[in-house]
Design a protein around this motif. Structure first.
Motif, PDB file in Angstrom:
ATOM      1  N   ASN A  75       0.851  -1.195   0.000  1.00 21.50           N
ATOM      2  CA  ASN A  75       0.000   0.000   0.000  1.00 21.50           C
ATOM      3  C   ASN A  75       0.887   1.246   0.000  1.00 21.50           C
ATOM      4  O   ASN A  75       2.119   1.146  -0.034  1.00 21.50           O
ATOM      5  CB  ASN A  75      -0.967  -0.022   1.191  1.00 21.50           C
ATOM      6  CG  ASN A  75      -0.264  -0.001   2.540  1.00 21.50           C
ATOM      7  OD1 ASN A  75       0.955  -0.004   2.647  1.00 21.50           O
ATOM      8  ND2 ASN A  75      -1.052   0.018   3.602  1.00 21.50           N
ATOM      9  N   GLU A  76       0.260   2.423   0.041  1.00 24.42           N
ATOM     10  CA  GLU A  76       0.989   3.683  -0.098  1.00 24.42           C
ATOM     11  C   GLU A  76       2.094   3.874   0.933  1.00 24.42           C
ATOM     12  O   GLU A  76       3.146   4.412   0.609  1.00 24.42           O
ATOM     13  CB  GLU A  76       0.017   4.870  -0.030  1.00 24.42           C
ATOM     14  CG  GLU A  76      -0.826   5.009  -1.267  1.00 24.42           C
ATOM     15  CD  GLU A  76      -1.760   6.206  -1.206  1.00 24.42           C
ATOM     16  OE1 GLU A  76      -1.610   7.062  -0.312  1.00 24.42           O
ATOM     17  OE2 GLU A  76      -2.643   6.282  -2.070  1.00 24.42           O
ATOM     18  N   ASN A  77       1.872   3.434   2.168  1.00 25.57           N
ATOM     19  CA  ASN A  77       2.917   3.619   3.179  1.00 25.57           C
ATOM     20  C   ASN A  77       3.896   2.442   3.230  1.00 25.57           C
ATOM     21  O   ASN A  77       4.819   2.441   4.032  1.00 25.57           O
ATOM     22  CB  ASN A  77       2.323   3.913   4.561  1.00 25.57           C
ATOM     23  CG  ASN A  77       1.521   2.770   5.126  1.00 25.57           C
ATOM     24  OD1 ASN A  77       1.596   1.640   4.645  1.00 25.57           O
ATOM     25  ND2 ASN A  77       0.737   3.039   6.155  1.00 25.57           N
ATOM     26  N   GLY A  78       3.677   1.440   2.378  1.00 19.48           N
ATOM     27  CA  GLY A  78       4.612   0.326   2.264  1.00 19.48           C
ATOM     28  C   GLY A  78       4.528  -0.719   3.347  1.00 19.48           C
ATOM     29  O   GLY A  78       5.382  -1.594   3.428  1.00 19.48           O
ATOM     30  N   GLU A  79       3.481  -0.664   4.183  1.00 23.18           N
ATOM     31  CA  GLU A  79       3.410  -1.568   5.324  1.00 23.18           C
ATOM     32  C   GLU A  79       2.526  -2.795   5.123  1.00 23.18           C
ATOM     33  O   GLU A  79       2.699  -3.793   5.808  1.00 23.18           O
ATOM     34  CB  GLU A  79       2.919  -0.796   6.553  1.00 23.18           C
ATOM     35  CG  GLU A  79       3.888   0.270   7.008  1.00 23.18           C
ATOM     36  CD  GLU A  79       3.367   1.081   8.188  1.00 23.18           C
ATOM     37  OE1 GLU A  79       2.255   0.784   8.684  1.00 23.18           O
ATOM     38  OE2 GLU A  79       4.073   2.012   8.591  1.00 23.18           O
ATOM     39  N   LYS A  80       1.558  -2.726   4.224  1.00 24.63           N
ATOM     40  CA  LYS A  80       0.578  -3.811   4.046  1.00 24.63           C
ATOM     41  C   LYS A  80       0.541  -4.267   2.578  1.00 24.63           C
ATOM     42  O   LYS A  80       0.839  -3.507   1.662  1.00 24.63           O
ATOM     43  CB  LYS A  80      -0.830  -3.338   4.425  1.00 24.63           C
ATOM     44  CG  LYS A  80      -0.970  -2.800   5.836  1.00 24.63           C
ATOM     45  CD  LYS A  80      -1.116  -3.901   6.832  1.00 24.63           C
ATOM     46  CE  LYS A  80      -1.371  -3.326   8.226  1.00 24.63           C
ATOM     47  NZ  LYS A  80      -1.399  -4.345   9.223  1.00 24.63           N
ATOM     48  N   VAL A  81       0.119  -5.519   2.374  1.00 16.85           N
ATOM     49  CA  VAL A  81      -0.092  -6.042   1.019  1.00 16.85           C
ATOM     50  C   VAL A  81      -1.343  -5.386   0.458  1.00 16.85           C
ATOM     51  O   VAL A  81      -2.421  -5.473   1.059  1.00 16.85           O
ATOM     52  CB  VAL A  81      -0.254  -7.579   1.040  1.00 16.85           C
ATOM     53  CG1 VAL A  81      -0.626  -8.106  -0.342  1.00 16.85           C
ATOM     54  CG2 VAL A  81       1.016  -8.241   1.557  1.00 16.85           C
ATOM     55  N   TRP A  82      -1.199  -4.716  -0.679  1.00 19.59           N
ATOM     56  CA  TRP A  82      -2.337  -4.043  -1.305  1.00 19.59           C
ATOM     57  C   TRP A  82      -2.884  -4.829  -2.500  1.00 19.59           C
ATOM     58  O   TRP A  82      -4.075  -4.974  -2.665  1.00 19.59           O
ATOM     59  CB  TRP A  82      -1.956  -2.627  -1.738  1.00 19.59           C
ATOM     60  CG  TRP A  82      -3.097  -1.858  -2.289  1.00 19.59           C
ATOM     61  CD1 TRP A  82      -4.264  -1.550  -1.651  1.00 19.59           C
ATOM     62  CD2 TRP A  82      -3.215  -1.302  -3.593  1.00 19.59           C
ATOM     63  NE1 TRP A  82      -5.093  -0.834  -2.469  1.00 19.59           N
ATOM     64  CE2 TRP A  82      -4.465  -0.663  -3.676  1.00 19.59           C
ATOM     65  CE3 TRP A  82      -2.365  -1.283  -4.689  1.00 19.59           C
ATOM     66  CZ2 TRP A  82      -4.901  -0.014  -4.821  1.00 19.59           C
ATOM     67  CZ3 TRP A  82      -2.798  -0.622  -5.834  1.00 19.59           C
ATOM     68  CH2 TRP A  82      -4.060  -0.002  -5.888  1.00 19.59           C
ATOM     69  N   ARG A  83      -1.961  -5.345  -3.345  1.00 19.28           N
ATOM     70  CA  ARG A  83      -2.355  -6.132  -4.514  1.00 19.28           C
ATOM     71  C   ARG A  83      -1.364  -7.263  -4.715  1.00 19.28           C
ATOM     72  O   ARG A  83      -0.210  -7.155  -4.340  1.00 19.28           O
ATOM     73  CB  ARG A  83      -2.334  -5.266  -5.789  1.00 19.28           C
ATOM     74  CG  ARG A  83      -3.651  -4.753  -6.188  1.00 19.28           C
ATOM     75  CD  ARG A  83      -3.685  -4.201  -7.609  1.00 19.28           C
ATOM     76  NE  ARG A  83      -2.762  -3.123  -7.863  1.00 19.28           N
ATOM     77  CZ  ARG A  83      -3.002  -2.109  -8.670  1.00 19.28           C
ATOM     78  NH1 ARG A  83      -4.149  -2.019  -9.310  1.00 19.28           N
ATOM     79  NH2 ARG A  83      -2.100  -1.180  -8.877  1.00 19.28           N
ATOM     80  N   ILE A  84      -1.863  -8.329  -5.351  1.00 18.54           N
ATOM     81  CA  ILE A  84      -1.011  -9.470  -5.698  1.00 18.54           C
ATOM     82  C   ILE A  84      -1.172  -9.713  -7.196  1.00 18.54           C
ATOM     83  O   ILE A  84      -2.291  -9.853  -7.699  1.00 18.54           O
ATOM     84  CB  ILE A  84      -1.400 -10.733  -4.895  1.00 18.54           C
ATOM     85  CG1 ILE A  84      -1.392 -10.450  -3.387  1.00 18.54           C
ATOM     86  CG2 ILE A  84      -0.463 -11.887  -5.247  1.00 18.54           C
ATOM     87  CD1 ILE A  84      -2.046 -11.530  -2.543  1.00 18.54           C
TER      88      ILE A  84
END
Length: 164
Positions: A75-84
């Motif tokens: 995601n935008e802040n780089g902490e969570k998986v947003w897309r695979i």
């Protein structure tokens, strides 16, 4: 004791099933650190750059035996998986659809709800699972782009990528 190999095989097979929010035990919303900790021992993971519509985004490309099998976009802040982004042919939906199958296969198994065209690609969406099936545009007749009518797309067009 005879059941242990079967259980391990079943667990491995289930990790190859594409779901609305996960594949290979990587889930949307998962901490990137958890993804890296669990998958780095199994695969070669490289932090690289994905360019979309002229903008660069970090992405974690996952390789197995030097083959890109999937990528995790944070995601935008780089902490969570947003897309695979799925590239490997071993990943399939419950209905057996994956990279390498055709639009005809997709039509036979699912109800197509919409298509999207962006960056020169064609992504097909279905009612039954919330993922996008990216078609091989090199197989699309140039004239199709004039009207972009789904019914005019040939059933033999391959699926090149699946996006969760």
């Amino acid at each position: 004791m005879k059941f242990a190999p079967i259980l391990i095989l079943l667990l491995f097979a289930n990790s190859n099933i594409i779901k609305n929010d996960s594949v290979d035990e990587v889930k949307l919303g998962m901490d990137i650190s958890d993804f890296l900790n669990t998958k780095s021992p199994l695969y070669q993971i490289k932090k690289e750059t994905l360019n979309l519509e002229g903008d660069d985004y970090p992405i974690f490309n996952v390789y197995e035996n030097s083959e890109l099998i999937y990528a995790v976009e944070p995601n935008e802040n780089g902490e969570k998986v947003w897309r695979i982004w799925l590239y490997g042919q071993r990943f399939k939906t419950d209905s057996g659809i994956g990279v390498g199958n055709t639009l005809g296969d997709l039509r036979n198994e699912y109800t197509i709800s919409d298509i999207s065209t962006a960056e020169g690609s064609i992504v097909v969406f279905v009612n039954e699972i919330e993922v996008g099936f990216d078609l091989r545009v090199s197989q699309v007749d140039i004239e199709w782009w004039n009207n972009m009518n789904l019914e005019e797309l040939n059933d033999n067009i391959k699926i090149d990528l699946i996006i969760i």
